[in-house]
Write a protein that holds these residues in place. Structure first.
Motif, PDB file in Angstrom:
ATOM      1  N   VAL A  79       0.857  -1.193   0.000  1.00 58.81           N
ATOM      2  CA  VAL A  79       0.000   0.000   0.000  1.00 58.81           C
ATOM      3  C   VAL A  79       0.888   1.237   0.000  1.00 58.81           C
ATOM      4  O   VAL A  79       1.825   1.350   0.788  1.00 58.81           O
ATOM      5  CB  VAL A  79      -0.921   0.059   1.249  1.00 58.81           C
ATOM      6  N   ARG A  80       0.570   2.155  -0.916  1.00 59.00           N
ATOM      7  CA  ARG A  80       1.281   3.440  -0.971  1.00 59.00           C
ATOM      8  C   ARG A  80       0.249   4.545  -0.856  1.00 59.00           C
ATOM      9  O   ARG A  80      -0.552   4.753  -1.776  1.00 59.00           O
ATOM     10  CB  ARG A  80       2.056   3.533  -2.280  1.00 59.00           C
ATOM     11  N   ASN A  81       0.228   5.213   0.299  1.00 54.20           N
ATOM     12  CA  ASN A  81      -0.708   6.306   0.552  1.00 54.20           C
ATOM     13  C   ASN A  81       0.054   7.599   0.778  1.00 54.20           C
ATOM     14  O   ASN A  81       0.924   7.645   1.638  1.00 54.20           O
ATOM     15  CB  ASN A  81      -1.526   6.025   1.823  1.00 54.20           C
ATOM     16  N   GLU A 132       3.235  -1.047  -9.765  1.00 56.35           N
ATOM     17  CA  GLU A 132       4.495  -0.813  -9.075  1.00 56.35           C
ATOM     18  C   GLU A 132       4.690   0.673  -8.784  1.00 56.35           C
ATOM     19  O   GLU A 132       4.419   1.524  -9.635  1.00 56.35           O
ATOM     20  CB  GLU A 132       5.672  -1.302  -9.936  1.00 56.35           C
ATOM     21  N   CYS A 133       5.202   0.961  -7.593  1.00 51.23           N
ATOM     22  CA  CYS A 133       5.530   2.339  -7.241  1.00 51.23           C
ATOM     23  C   CYS A 133       6.793   2.753  -7.993  1.00 51.23           C
ATOM     24  O   CYS A 133       7.745   1.979  -8.089  1.00 51.23           O
ATOM     25  CB  CYS A 133       5.749   2.465  -5.735  1.00 51.23           C
ATOM     26  N   ALA A 134       6.793   3.994  -8.498  1.00 49.38           N
ATOM     27  CA  ALA A 134       7.967   4.503  -9.229  1.00 49.38           C
ATOM     28  C   ALA A 134       9.221   4.459  -8.361  1.00 49.38           C
ATOM     29  O   ALA A 134      10.333   4.351  -8.859  1.00 49.38           O
ATOM     30  CB  ALA A 134       7.714   5.932  -9.691  1.00 49.38           C
ATOM     31  N   GLY A 135       9.019   4.529  -7.029  1.00 49.12           N
ATOM     32  CA  GLY A 135      10.154   4.545  -6.106  1.00 49.12           C
ATOM     33  C   GLY A 135      10.571   3.158  -5.648  1.00 49.12           C
ATOM     34  O   GLY A 135      11.475   3.037  -4.811  1.00 49.12           O
ATOM     35  N   GLY A 245       2.902   3.542 -10.576  1.00 47.88           N
ATOM     36  CA  GLY A 245       1.764   3.491  -9.657  1.00 47.88           C
ATOM     37  C   GLY A 245       1.075   4.818  -9.425  1.00 47.88           C
ATOM     38  O   GLY A 245      -0.148   4.866  -9.282  1.00 47.88           O
ATOM     39  N   VAL A 246       1.826   5.911  -9.399  1.00 51.04           N
ATOM     40  CA  VAL A 246       1.210   7.197  -9.059  1.00 51.04           C
ATOM     41  C   VAL A 246       0.146   7.618 -10.077  1.00 51.04           C
ATOM     42  O   VAL A 246      -0.748   8.403  -9.757  1.00 51.04           O
ATOM     43  CB  VAL A 246       2.279   8.304  -8.889  1.00 51.04           C
ATOM     44  N   SER A 247       0.197   7.073 -11.298  1.00 56.52           N
ATOM     45  CA  SER A 247      -0.844   7.428 -12.263  1.00 56.52           C
ATOM     46  C   SER A 247      -2.124   6.602 -12.035  1.00 56.52           C
ATOM     47  O   SER A 247      -3.165   6.930 -12.597  1.00 56.52           O
ATOM     48  CB  SER A 247      -0.331   7.277 -13.696  1.00 56.52           C
ATOM     49  N   MET A 270       7.311  16.390  -8.381  1.00 58.69           N
ATOM     50  CA  MET A 270       7.500  15.002  -7.964  1.00 58.69           C
ATOM     51  C   MET A 270       7.336  14.106  -9.193  1.00 58.69           C
ATOM     52  O   MET A 270       6.756  14.506 -10.184  1.00 58.69           O
ATOM     53  CB  MET A 270       6.450  14.598  -6.922  1.00 58.69           C
ATOM     54  N   TYR A 271       7.821  12.859  -9.084  1.00 60.01           N
ATOM     55  CA  TYR A 271       7.665  11.871 -10.154  1.00 60.01           C
ATOM     56  C   TYR A 271       8.193  12.380 -11.493  1.00 60.01           C
ATOM     57  O   TYR A 271       7.579  12.222 -12.552  1.00 60.01           O
ATOM     58  CB  TYR A 271       6.202  11.415 -10.260  1.00 60.01           C
ATOM     59  N   ARG A 272       9.344  13.040 -11.398  1.00 61.06           N
ATOM     60  CA  ARG A 272      10.051  13.536 -12.570  1.00 61.06           C
ATOM     61  C   ARG A 272      11.522  13.280 -12.335  1.00 61.06           C
ATOM     62  O   ARG A 272      11.968  13.244 -11.193  1.00 61.06           O
ATOM     63  CB  ARG A 272       9.825  15.046 -12.672  1.00 61.06           C
TER      64      ARG A 272
END
Ligand SMILES: Nc1nc2c(c(=O)[nH]1)N[C@H]1C(S)=C(S)[C@@H](COP(=O)(O)O)O[C@H]1N2
Ligand SMILES: [Mo]
Length: 402
Positions: A79-81, A132-135, A245-247, A270-272
């Motif tokens: 979980v990514r919140n 998947e989370c980008a991180g 994941g963030v999208s 972020m996410y760049r």
């Protein structure tokens, strides 16, 4: 607001302030409001044998997937919140669509609304896709490349494969009257506004080009054959195959359809990709996931010397199916092909195994290196970026032979 969400404010230090009165019928429950205020950012149980906590997030332990089937069960899915899981009532949930890219350009005050029952009437689409989370893998920038970065220190458990079921975003956009002039869409979540270092970034939202939105994106209401659980975005979230994941906006409440490019903190600050290997002022926003591999073993797993061990793992890519996986147990001097276990389902990962017979005790490193249908192979290292995204280098998995 038509949607039954408990609004609360992320204080930035991991604590929360509930702004709206929590609506409860039972006076006994009302007395328990202080307990509700302290509720964890994640609703489902997070047993230590399945998860590692990082603030508002929970990382899957890869050893929790040993002997488990193809998909990650919900009870061990990461979980990514950015803040916390809101409890959204499926009965009152509404998706509001508005913007200049829709016929008659409705404004947000006169948005076109869809309820869950409306989505359920649309053609049903089911697909198995890796989220998947980008991180994911971020801590390996420090561990392997001596270049520490800020952010959630995931090892490799910020990833999972599930079967998602829902309506196509394309079908919803078409019914809402999307025009040929539409350029981007901006889905936004119903979770609390994100406040970081005193800056209010607003609700989690990130633009998607219209071509992707009309291609294979789902508005999913089921995960692994059950209604989408609260922590994973229930009642409805985006599924954006191949993309970070963030999208995959959870608890989606509105979608702006614009005739120009859109921006939010989630594709600008972020996410760049930022860093010496990227253009000054920042490179492209992160979109597709890269090729990665993981062993179904804990970090520092103990394996007995003088025996043959079957070691399993999984490899995945946002670009194309995994075509080959090789494993090295001698620091990359020699590589051995891993044996595929079954075929990948949909846009899910490839499972594989090897046999390993470590002769003598000592600290060792296991390496897995995958290739995919684009011809890409995992490199030994990746260029540093300040926020630690897309760590696709071969991971050095430490084990102890005893
Ligand atoms: N509304 C909203 N959507 C969100 C997030 C969020 O915090 N709020 N987190 C994103 C990120 S960064 C990731 S990696 C995925 C995680 O999905 P999961 O928690 O179901 O594993 O959800 C994405 N969608
Ligand atoms: Mo993420």
């Amino acid at each position: 607001m038509t949607t039954g969400v408990q609004d609360s404010q992320f204080a930035g230090d991991g604590s929360y302030r509930v702004d709206d009165t929590v609506e409860v019928d039972d006076p006994v429950e009302q007395q328990q409001e202080p307990v509700e205020q302290q509720r964890d950012s994640i609703v489902k149980p997070l047993p230590d044998e399945y998860f590692v906590r990082h603030d508002t997030n929970a990382e899957m332990r890869w050893d929790a997937m040993a002997g488990v089937g193809y998909r990650v069960p919900i009870d061990r899915f990461f979980v990514r919140n950015h803040t916390r899981t809101p409890i959204v009532d499926p009965e009152t949930w509404r998706l509001e669509l508005f913007g200049a890219g829709l016929r008659d350009a409705p404004t947000s005050d006169h948005a076109i609304e869809f309820g869950l029952a409306d989505l359920l009437e649309l053609p049903v689409h089911t697909s198995t896709v890796t989220l998947e989370c980008a991180g994911n893998g971020r801590s390996l920038f420090a561990e392997q490349q001596d270049s520490p970065v800020e952010g959630t220190p995931w090892k490799l458990g910020g990833v999972g494969v599930a079967r998602w079921r829902g309506a196509r975003l394309a079908d919803v956009l078409e019914r809402a009257g999307v025009t040929d002039e539409a350029v981007e869409v901006m889905p936004q979540g119903l979770d609390p506004r994100v406040v970081m270092d005193g800056v209010d970034h607003g609700h989690v939202r990130r633009p998607l080009p219209i071509a992707k939105a009309l291609d294979d994106v789902l508005l999913a209401y089921e995960m692994n054959d059950v209604p989408l659980p609260p922590d994973h975005g229930g009642p409805v979230r985006l599924v954006v195959p191949g993309w970070v994941g963030v999208s995959w906006i959870k608890w989606v409440g509105q979608i702006e359809v614009a005739t120009r490019q859109l921006f939010s903190p989630w594709n600008t600050v972020m996410y760049r990709m930022f860093g010496p290997s990227y253009p000054e002022g920042g490179g492209d926003p992160v979109t597709r996931e890269v090729l990665k591999s993981a062993f179904e073993l804990p970090w520092n797993a103990e394996l007995v010397a003088g025996r043959t061990h079957v070691v399993r793992g999984r490899s995945w890519s946002g670009d194309a199916p995994v075509t080959r996986v090789e494993v090295s147990t001698d620091e990359g001097a020699t590589w051995c092909p891993a044996r595929p276990i079954g075929a990948a389902e949909g846009a899910g990962w490839q499972c594989w195994e090897i046999e390993w017979h470590p002769v003598s005790p000592g600290n060792r490193v296991l390496l897995a290196r995958a290739s995919d249908g684009t011809g890409a192979t995992q490199p030994d290292s990746v260029p540093f970026n300040t926020q630690g995204y897309l760590f696709g280098a071969v991971a050095r998995h430490p084990v102890r032979v005893t």
